[in-house]
Design an enzyme around this catalytic site. Structure first.
Site, PDB file in Angstrom:
ATOM      1  N   CYS A  56       0.864  -1.185   0.000  1.00  0.00           N
ATOM      2  CA  CYS A  56       0.000   0.000   0.000  1.00  0.00           C
ATOM      3  C   CYS A  56       0.895   1.228   0.000  1.00  0.00           C
ATOM      4  O   CYS A  56       1.795   1.341   0.846  1.00  0.00           O
ATOM      5  CB  CYS A  56      -0.891   0.004   1.246  1.00  0.00           C
ATOM      6  SG  CYS A  56      -1.861   1.532   1.429  1.00  0.00           S
ATOM      7  N   CYS A  90       0.544   2.914   3.444  1.00  0.00           N
ATOM      8  CA  CYS A  90       0.884   2.130   4.642  1.00  0.00           C
ATOM      9  C   CYS A  90       1.818   0.989   4.238  1.00  0.00           C
ATOM     10  O   CYS A  90       1.381  -0.171   4.146  1.00  0.00           O
ATOM     11  CB  CYS A  90      -0.380   1.574   5.298  1.00  0.00           C
ATOM     12  SG  CYS A  90      -1.736   2.759   5.455  1.00  0.00           S
ATOM     13  N   CYS A 143      -6.183  -2.302   1.481  1.00  0.00           N
ATOM     14  CA  CYS A 143      -5.351  -2.075   2.653  1.00  0.00           C
ATOM     15  C   CYS A 143      -6.247  -2.063   3.889  1.00  0.00           C
ATOM     16  O   CYS A 143      -7.190  -1.254   3.965  1.00  0.00           O
ATOM     17  CB  CYS A 143      -4.598  -0.753   2.541  1.00  0.00           C
ATOM     18  SG  CYS A 143      -3.633  -0.353   4.016  1.00  0.00           S
ATOM     19  N   CYS A 162      -5.824   1.710   5.872  1.00  0.00           N
ATOM     20  CA  CYS A 162      -6.406   2.963   5.348  1.00  0.00           C
ATOM     21  C   CYS A 162      -7.546   2.701   4.368  1.00  0.00           C
ATOM     22  O   CYS A 162      -8.122   3.653   3.825  1.00  0.00           O
ATOM     23  CB  CYS A 162      -5.326   3.806   4.681  1.00  0.00           C
ATOM     24  SG  CYS A 162      -4.651   3.098   3.159  1.00  0.00           S
ATOM     25  N   CYS A 175       7.127 -14.912 -11.862  1.00  0.00           N
ATOM     26  CA  CYS A 175       8.027 -15.540 -12.832  1.00  0.00           C
ATOM     27  C   CYS A 175       7.784 -15.061 -14.263  1.00  0.00           C
ATOM     28  O   CYS A 175       8.733 -14.921 -15.041  1.00  0.00           O
ATOM     29  CB  CYS A 175       7.946 -17.056 -12.742  1.00  0.00           C
ATOM     30  SG  CYS A 175       6.342 -17.771 -13.160  1.00  0.00           S
ATOM     31  N   HIS A 225       5.283 -22.034 -15.091  1.00  0.00           N
ATOM     32  CA  HIS A 225       6.566 -21.344 -14.925  1.00  0.00           C
ATOM     33  C   HIS A 225       7.077 -20.851 -16.270  1.00  0.00           C
ATOM     34  O   HIS A 225       6.660 -21.331 -17.335  1.00  0.00           O
ATOM     35  CB  HIS A 225       7.587 -22.278 -14.272  1.00  0.00           C
ATOM     36  CG  HIS A 225       8.757 -21.557 -13.678  1.00  0.00           C
ATOM     37  ND1 HIS A 225       8.627 -20.424 -12.910  1.00  0.00           N
ATOM     38  CD2 HIS A 225      10.106 -21.814 -13.752  1.00  0.00           C
ATOM     39  CE1 HIS A 225       9.816 -20.014 -12.520  1.00  0.00           C
ATOM     40  NE2 HIS A 225      10.730 -20.823 -13.023  1.00  0.00           N
ATOM     41  N   ASP A 257      17.340 -19.312 -15.497  1.00  0.00           N
ATOM     42  CA  ASP A 257      16.147 -18.945 -14.724  1.00  0.00           C
ATOM     43  C   ASP A 257      16.491 -17.753 -13.828  1.00  0.00           C
ATOM     44  O   ASP A 257      17.138 -17.916 -12.787  1.00  0.00           O
ATOM     45  CB  ASP A 257      15.680 -20.120 -13.866  1.00  0.00           C
ATOM     46  CG  ASP A 257      14.308 -19.877 -13.244  1.00  0.00           C
ATOM     47  OD1 ASP A 257      13.995 -18.703 -12.951  1.00  0.00           O
ATOM     48  OD2 ASP A 257      13.555 -20.844 -13.052  1.00  0.00           O
TER      49      ASP A 257
END
Length: 413
Positions: free
Chosen positions: A210, A213, A243, A246, A269, A296, A311
């Site tokens: 956030c 926050c 959030c 807030c 990924c 993946h 990777d």
């Protein structure tokens, strides 16, 4: 949705037992669905307090564990079978429904939808396979954009990485017993590039922060419609979060354009491999973008007269058996593509057929049909090449691309 024997049995138990077991199993399944690549969530020890106190006392709960796709291993723990995401999600939804019927309040983050990327290949028709391949082939052409490559190079500390690579290349550690090089300069530079990408450039994001926050943990709300700006950068999916501090709405667009990823520098990924493939191409490497159709994505780079597995998420190079042997994945279809070729590379990431790869493939697709489809895409890709590029990429390139080469610790000089 039809129920199962395990869920029916759990539901019939006393509320205290059923609710305790149900909450535990929902949390276990939610952790796997939220973190499909994290192996720490994919095992349950029989002697653990969670299993002994919350699962075992409730009749039907152990059966639910098996129905989710867990398999007993060596009599000591249950290991999740990564081909069973459909089964896992089904039991997850049935247990969530059972708890709601018992008026149990569940955390927003605990209730999960089935991620699109984890839908089993058995649900795909030939039309869907064609559409996904076409999308992949279309996407990889962006890596050849000269302006995009220049933008990528501007993000890379080239002088610093090249200096490090030269120092390692010239060092005694890179000399074999005969005084020859162990690794080429291009290989060493690629290692430096990947390490920089993981450590300093790109960040993994399970959940966004956030902006108001930063210490607060946001709650998942499901998908949101993308804005026109987000769509322009290929964000077909936007994850929504709230959030709790807030109450602000936090958006997490899953951008699919590597140019935007050079700016946002975060994701999972898919974003990692997308951006890293562009950077490798911009640095002069011949690259391919690789998609494992289960869940993946990574990069391949051509070195030593063969394609090398890279990777960036794991900062791992030339370990093609990582997913099958290390992650216990049940591989079925893996496709590598760049602007000149499309290749089914599944076999180079599998150790023979010890886990039934051929049987799984035969159950979901016709090999000859896939071969013809890929051959058609290759013809289209090569028809767009200039004569100069065709000379650089002769037909032998297609043959060498399909070589089944397992990773090696010792390099050729």
């Amino acid at each position: 949705m039809a129920t199962t024997a395990g869920v029916t049995t759990v539901k019939a138990q006393e509320d205290e037992l059923a609710i305790t077991a149900g909450r535990t199993l929902v949390r276990i399944s939610a952790n796997i669905l939220k973190n499909p690549d994290d192996m720490k969530y994919q095992s349950i020890k029989k002697n653990s307090n969670v299993f002994q106190a919350k699962i075992l006392p409730c009749s039907g709960a152990v059966q639910c564990v098996l129905e989710m796709g867990f398999k007993m291993k060596e009599g000591e723990k249950f290991i999740f079978d990564r081909t069973c995401f459909n089964e896992l999600w089904r039991i997850h939804e049935l247990l969530v429904d059972m708890l709601r019927q018992k008026n149990v309040m569940l955390d927003v983050d605990t209730v999960q939808s089935m991620p699109t990327s984890l839908v089993r290949l058995s649900t795909l028709s030939h039309k869907e396979i064609y559409q996904r391949l076409r999308s992949h082939v279309s996407h990889v052409n962006v890596y050849e954009n000269a302006r995009l490559q220049e933008k990528a190079r501007s993000c890379v500390p080239q002088d610093e990485l090249k200096d490090k690579a030269h120092n390692i290349y010239d060092s005694r550690a890179n000399k074999d017993e005969k005084g020859g090089e162990r690794n080429t300069y291009e290989h060493i530079l690629l290692l430096q590039l990947m390490a920089w990408f993981k450590k300093d450039f790109f960040k993994w994001t399970d959940k966004p922060k956030c902006p108001n926050c930063p210490d607060s943990t946001v709650d998942a709300m499901g998908s949101l419609p993308p804005t026109s700006e987000e769509k322009s950068w290929g964000a077909g999916v936007v994850e929504g979060y709230r959030c709790p501090s807030c109450t602000s709405l936090v958006r997490f667009p899953r951008y699919n354009h590597p140019g935007k990823l050079l700016e946002s520098r975060n994701g999972r990924c898919g974003e990692w491999a997308n951006c890293f493939t562009l950077i490798c191409r911009a640095m002069g490497y011949e690259t391919r973008h690789v998609t494992d159709w289960s869940d993946h994505v990574w990069t391949e780079v051509y070195l030593y007269d063969r394609w090398i597995h890279c990777d960036p998420c794991e900062n791992v190079m030339d370990k093609p058996l990582l997913y099958e042997s290390g992650w216990n994945k049940k591989l079925t279809l893996i496709v590598a593509a760049n602007s000149t070729q499309v290749v089914d590379v599944t076999r180079r990431y599998c150790h023979d057929d010890r886990d039934g790869m051929y049987e799984r493939r035969n159950a979901i697709l016709m090999e000859r049909w896939v071969e013809d489809l890929i051959r058609s895409f290759n013809s289209t890709q090569q028809s767009r090449m200039t004569d100069d590029k065709k000379r650089k990429y002769p037909r032998s390139n297609e043959q060498r691309a399909t070589r089944v080469c397992m990773g090696r610790q010792t390099r050729r000089s």
